[in-house]
Scaffold this motif. Structure first.
Motif, PDB file in Angstrom:
ATOM      1  N   UNK A 117     -75.865 -18.870  25.792  1.00  0.00           N
ATOM      2  CA  UNK A 117     -76.401 -17.797  26.644  1.00  0.00           C
ATOM      3  C   UNK A 117     -76.145 -18.069  28.038  1.00  0.00           C
ATOM      4  N   UNK A 118     -76.636 -19.281  28.427  1.00  0.00           N
ATOM      5  CA  UNK A 118     -76.337 -19.824  29.944  1.00  0.00           C
ATOM      6  C   UNK A 118     -75.157 -19.664  30.301  1.00  0.00           C
ATOM      7  N   UNK A 121     -73.533 -15.982  30.499  1.00  0.00           N
ATOM      8  CA  UNK A 121     -74.082 -15.415  31.683  1.00  0.00           C
ATOM      9  C   UNK A 121     -73.373 -15.789  32.973  1.00  0.00           C
ATOM     10  N   UNK A 123     -74.190 -18.809  34.397  1.00  0.00           N
ATOM     11  CA  UNK A 123     -75.048 -19.313  35.233  1.00  0.00           C
ATOM     12  C   UNK A 123     -74.377 -20.342  36.201  1.00  0.00           C
TER      13      UNK A 123
ATOM     14  N   UNK B  54     -82.277 -14.050  26.515  1.00  0.00           N
ATOM     15  CA  UNK B  54     -81.694 -13.979  25.063  1.00  0.00           C
ATOM     16  C   UNK B  54     -82.821 -14.133  23.984  1.00  0.00           C
ATOM     17  N   UNK B  62     -87.428 -19.972  31.120  1.00  0.00           N
ATOM     18  CA  UNK B  62     -86.994 -19.566  32.563  1.00  0.00           C
ATOM     19  C   UNK B  62     -87.890 -19.489  33.488  1.00  0.00           C
TER      20      UNK B  62
END
Lengths: 263, 353
Positions: A117-118, A121, A123, B54, B62
């Motif tokens: 997911x990082x 996205x 990032x 997610x 985070x």
């Protein structure tokens, strides 16, 4: 344990200890490549001049104490959560340079979701992903990247793919995400490959500095202790056995990343 | 600022914005998703950080990363999401960074339902994930108090470099009532000295919960315990209603505490001298005051939307000084005024024998 060398005024410095590394002994086993990789990252940080705005995210595993060896700010993540923690740091500090240092279990087992997911996205993070096909710190259990048939302390008969599945091709998977701009697999098993790995790490940091997206450098490594081999034999074994399963190369490099002048 | 009609989830989210929230990371879960939705718009309008993670596992990590850089950061969730966050919360507690988490509790265990409940009490009050630690747990009973506790939560989190929970329930998140928001505060311009924002003109900072040796980790734990002792000393909060002449006492928090104010009024109309102690901090718990009151009253009735999780803390505080009765409803059912009135009458008869 520090070493001080006085350089005569009439001599030119052609080599010095990276400023981004602390002059301390590491706890790694003799023959372990972690020290080489730490040094490559420190040299890259020095060369890019980002030591005072760099934040590292430490993993769980053998390199859990990495923050003791770097002369940069560090935080310690839970196992697998480094990409999420790095996301929190980078989103709130977009002018800083943030990198994660992760092992195969961290990246391809417990933290697969956070990693994908990082990357997806996009990032602005850089990951150095060390793949040695085994869980080192916990004593040699199967990793997600353990080769089929490979004996570990939790696959005493060798990894049976019917029971334990196949080695996870993490870089190939990450390369599928739109947010990733540079996904490469290198090895640090001899001098030429170490030089290439450094260049890849530098490109990955530069991709972040250019605000392009997510970058990851997977590095095939060894664990001579848990592989029950000499350091030399482990290097030979990795080249012979790991490279066919984990082919080297760039799985994703956008045109912008390709255009970066990496010296 | 004038009063306006506000939904609980929107109210605490906006209160956080006005108290200088710099970053929010969350994952949708009923019954608190309106907070995330509100912040998805507000934070971007104000050029602050919002990110839908997610998972709750990622969201809390985070939050952890952002907190390490010294910004005001929070997340919000409900039961199942809170369970997922406990891993990260333990690391946050162990590395002493300030974080605020709102849990709008719902019925459990498991997927349970999305009705209001108070069954996460033990999980929130008695520990923070694995290891020895307590978060400060604030328990608002209405939307105004929820708003006011957001500012308090950030201040306490930063003062003690600790984890602060706001323990609400689904009804507090979902209902609307008239309340006043605080004025917009400016964002802090400085970061604390311990923040990991790059080792510019200083030695590097490392934020970690790792202490490999047994003695070093014990020393670190003793340091954390000392901080908790200070919190216990300074931050116990509660509200009392008509305890001066009470000979029966109710103890309840949050929404049930609010219901108990109606029970108390009705009981007094019927001739029972009933008082109420409503803990506003579940940790630290108002144990000393409760022990005093236990010496004054003939009996105590505890009510919760759980099988009796705060009950254990009440019994410990009362230490046998008077009988303690319990009435709880489970699975998202509220204890109603008539039920509690009947329980009070039963208790009155038992202690009058």
């Amino acid at each position: 344990m520090s070493v001080t060398v006085n350089i005569p005024a009439d001599m030119e410095v052609v080599y010095e200890y990276p400023r981004s590394m602390n002059k301390v002994y590491t706890h790694y086993c003799p023959g372990c490549p972690h020290g080489i990789l730490h040094r490559l990252i420190a040299e890259v940080i020095d060369e890019l001049g980002i030591q005072d705005r760099c934040i590292g995210v430490a993993p769980v595993g053998c390199s859990v104490l990495i923050y003791k060896y770097f002369n940069v700010d560090f935080v310690e993540a839970a196992h697998g959560r480094a990409p999420a923690m790095a996301t929190g740091i980078k989103r709130t500090n977009p002018d800083k340079i943030v990198f994660t240092y992760q092992g195969d279990g961290d990246m391809a087992a417990i933290g697969t979701a956070e990693a994908i997911h990082a990357a997806n996205r996009g990032e602005r993070l850089t990951t150095v992903f060390v793949n040695n096909a085994i869980y080192g710190m916990t004593g040699g259990q199967m990793a997600p990247t353990t080769l089929p048939g490979m004996v570990t302390t939790s696959t005493p008969m060798g990894r049976d793919v019917r029971l334990a599945g196949y080695p996870v091709p993490m870089s190939e998977i990450l390369a599928q995400t739109k947010g990733a701009v540079y996904i490469t697999r290198q090895m640090a098993l001899d001098l030429p490959s170490i030089v290439k790995t450094k260049k890849a790490i530098k490109r990955a940091f530069m991709a972040q500095m250019a605000d392009l997206g997510y970058s990851s450098v997977e590095v095939l490594s060894t664990c001579n202790t848990n592989w029950n081999m000499s350091p030399w034999d482990s290097m030979v074994w990795a080249k012979e056995h790991m490279v066919p399963t984990f082919p080297l190369g760039d799985f994703k490099m956008t045109d912008e990343v390709r255009a970066l002048k990496v010296r | 600022m004038a009063k306006e009609l506000l939904k609980g989830n929107v109210a605490f989210a906006e209160a956080a914005v006005r108290n200088g929230l710099q970053a929010y990371f969350g994952y949708p879960i009923t019954p608190q998703s309106e907070a995330l939705e509100h912040l998805s718009k507000r934070m971007l309008e104000l050029d602050r950080v919002f990110l839908q993670a997610e998972s709750e596992v990622a969201a809390i990590n985070m939050v952890y990363g952002a907190a390490c850089t010294g910004v005001r950061v929070m997340t919000s969730t409900s039961g199942p999401g809170f369970s997922l966050m406990t891993e990260g919360l333990s690391y946050i507690a162990g590395s002493e960074v300030p974080v605020v988490v709102v849990n709008m509790m719902r019925g459990g265990p498991g997927l349970g339902n999305i009705q209001p409940a108070q069954a996460d009490y033990a999980l929130m009050v008695h520990t923070v994930g694995h290891g020895d630690f307590h978060a400060i747990v604030l328990a608002p009973a209405n939307i105004q108090e929820l708003i006011d506790m957001v500012g308090l939560a950030f201040d306490l989190a930063e003062k003690y470099r600790t984890v602060v929970y706001i323990a609400g329930d689904g009804s507090l998140g979902q209902m609307m009532e008239s309340a006043e928001l605080p004025p917009m505060k400016p964002l802090p311009t400085e970061r604390p000295a311990w923040a990991t924002i790059g080792a510019k003109d200083r030695e590097p900072n490392a934020i970690t919960s790792l202490f490999l040796g047994a003695e070093p980790l014990e020393a670190w734990n003793l340091h954390l315990q000392k901080k908790l002792a200070q919190i216990k000393e300074n931050e116990v909060r509660w509200q009392e209603y008509q305890t001066e002449d009470a000979d029966l006492l109710m103890v309840a928090y949050g929404t049930v505490g609010r219901i108990c104010t109606s029970v108390m009024r009705e009981a007094r109309k019927q001739g029972l001298r009933v008082g109420l102690l409503r803990p506003q901090t579940l940790w630290p718990f108002p144990a000393a005051r409760l022990n005093e009151l236990a010496g004054q009253v003939r009996g105590i009735l505890v009510s919760e939307m759980s099988a009796g999780q705060m009950l254990a803390d009440v019994e410990r505080a009362v230490a046998g000084k008077c009988p303690v009765a319990f009435h709880g409803r489970l699975g998202g059912v509220f204890p109603m005024v008539d039920e509690l009135l009947a329980e009070l009458k039963k208790l009155d008869q038992e202690v009058s024998k």
